[in-house]
Design a protein around this motif. Structure first.
Motif, mmCIF file in Angstrom:
data_model
loop_
_atom_site.group_PDB
_atom_site.id
_atom_site.type_symbol
_atom_site.label_atom_id
_atom_site.label_comp_id
_atom_site.label_asym_id
_atom_site.label_seq_id
_atom_site.Cartn_x
_atom_site.Cartn_y
_atom_site.Cartn_z
ATOM 1 N N TYR A 115 49.560 49.915 41.191
ATOM 2 C CA TYR A 115 50.276 48.658 41.430
ATOM 3 C C TYR A 115 51.075 48.241 40.200
ATOM 4 C CZ TYR A 115 47.556 48.007 45.741
ATOM 5 O OH TYR A 115 47.007 48.152 46.997
ATOM 6 N N THR A 116 52.181 47.576 40.418
ATOM 7 C CA THR A 116 53.118 47.279 39.334
ATOM 8 C C THR A 116 52.575 46.280 38.315
ATOM 9 O OG1 THR A 116 54.166 45.626 40.767
ATOM 10 C CG2 THR A 116 55.172 47.829 40.687
ATOM 11 N N SER A 117 51.659 45.412 38.707
ATOM 12 C CA SER A 117 51.135 44.415 37.774
ATOM 13 C C SER A 117 49.775 44.795 37.200
ATOM 14 C CB SER A 117 51.045 43.043 38.457
ATOM 15 O OG SER A 117 52.337 42.555 38.768
ATOM 16 N N VAL A 118 49.371 46.035 37.388
ATOM 17 C CA VAL A 118 48.080 46.473 36.848
ATOM 18 C C VAL A 118 48.078 46.343 35.326
ATOM 19 C CG1 VAL A 118 48.792 48.914 36.674
ATOM 20 C CG2 VAL A 118 46.359 48.316 36.849
ATOM 21 N N ILE A 119 46.929 45.928 34.794
ATOM 22 C CA ILE A 119 46.710 45.884 33.347
ATOM 23 C C ILE A 119 45.610 46.881 33.028
ATOM 24 C CG2 ILE A 119 46.015 44.472 31.381
ATOM 25 C CD1 ILE A 119 47.051 42.031 32.923
ATOM 26 N N ARG A 120 45.912 47.826 32.156
ATOM 27 C CA ARG A 120 44.957 48.870 31.768
ATOM 28 C C ARG A 120 44.528 48.618 30.328
ATOM 29 N NH1 ARG A 120 49.715 51.314 33.380
ATOM 30 N NH2 ARG A 120 49.753 52.100 35.533
ATOM 31 N N THR A 121 43.224 48.454 30.117
ATOM 32 C CA THR A 121 42.730 48.120 28.784
ATOM 33 C C THR A 121 41.412 48.843 28.531
ATOM 34 O OG1 THR A 121 43.635 45.893 29.141
ATOM 35 C CG2 THR A 121 42.249 46.220 27.200
ATOM 36 N N PRO A 122 41.239 49.449 27.364
ATOM 37 C CA PRO A 122 39.962 50.078 27.037
ATOM 38 C C PRO A 122 38.957 49.056 26.500
ATOM 39 C CG PRO A 122 41.520 50.428 25.257
ATOM 40 C CD PRO A 122 42.264 49.692 26.340
#
Length: 221
Positions: free
Chosen positions: A123-130
């Motif tokens: 999805y375009t608004s996904v936020i990926r963070t470790p």
């Protein structure tokens, strides 16, 4: 706060990955869950296991290239991604195969190089963070999937991510030694999985008949 503390606070006890019975056989035989990219390179799994879709959007040239997302394994916390599971069933409709859910010890969430996503990775608004910040971000009050489309907690249980499509992106490979349970839908499937697991030496893995586990907990918006 640490990842372990968040898991205790939220009551997170398992991390899930659904696959076909052939997929589980391949994973048990190699002792590994492999990424979609690795599946294309592993001859054994190319015949026995099967990815749950014929094409992943992550492979497209226009998709985010911060990481090689096809070389990550898509997992979910506490319940499966119902939307993705229903799509997978449609892709294989009419074929002679059935589904199971592998449940891994939640300790794998503490492993290095994991990304936590707020919603579906495509999805375009996904936020990926470790790290712990990424895990906590999966449980905020409101999540945006794409512009104009949000989901809220709406009383969801603590163990559930705000968006049911939130993902744990685990770097290839995932060791099957962390497998704790396999969910199936009926006694016949349970007997089959018991036999598969025993034949590959997984003697302490529980096989649980739980049809409702395959329904998941979709967002109510």
């Amino acid at each position: 706060m640490s990842i372990e503390q968040v898991m205790v606070e939220k009551g997170i006890s398992e991390v899930l990955h659904f696959t076909t019975e052939r997929g589980l056989t391949g994973c048990a035989g190699t002792g590994l869950v492999l990424s979609r990219k690795a599946l294309n390179e592993e001859q054994y799994l190319s015949y026995i296991a099967s990815p749950v879709s014929s094409e992943r959007r992550e492979a497209q040239a226009t998709f985010n290239k911060d990481e090689d997302w096809l070389d990550y394994i898509n997992l979910s916390i506490s319940e499966i991604n119902t939307s993705y599971f229903n799509a997978a069933k449609n892709w294989f409709r009419g074929e002679d195969r059935w589904w199971c859910i592998m449940a891994f010890d939640s300790i794998i969430l503490t492993h290095p190089k994991i990304y936590f996503t707020t919603t579906n990775n495509i999805y375009t608004s996904v936020i990926r963070t470790p790290g712990c910040v990424g895990l906590q971000a999966m449980f905020v009050e409101t999540i945006t999937r794409w512009r104009g489309k949000t989901v809220s907690r709406n009383g969801r249980q603590q163990r559930l991510t705000t968006c049911e499509q939130a993902e744990v992106l685990y770097p290839n490979p995932l060791d099957m030694k962390f497998l704790r349970s396999v969910y199936v839908q009926n006694p016949e499937q349970a007997a089959s999985i018991h036999g598969t697991l025993r034949s590959f030496g997984f003697l302490s893995v529980n096989v649980i008949i739980c049809p409702e586990k395959f329904i998941g907990v979709p967002n109510t918006f």
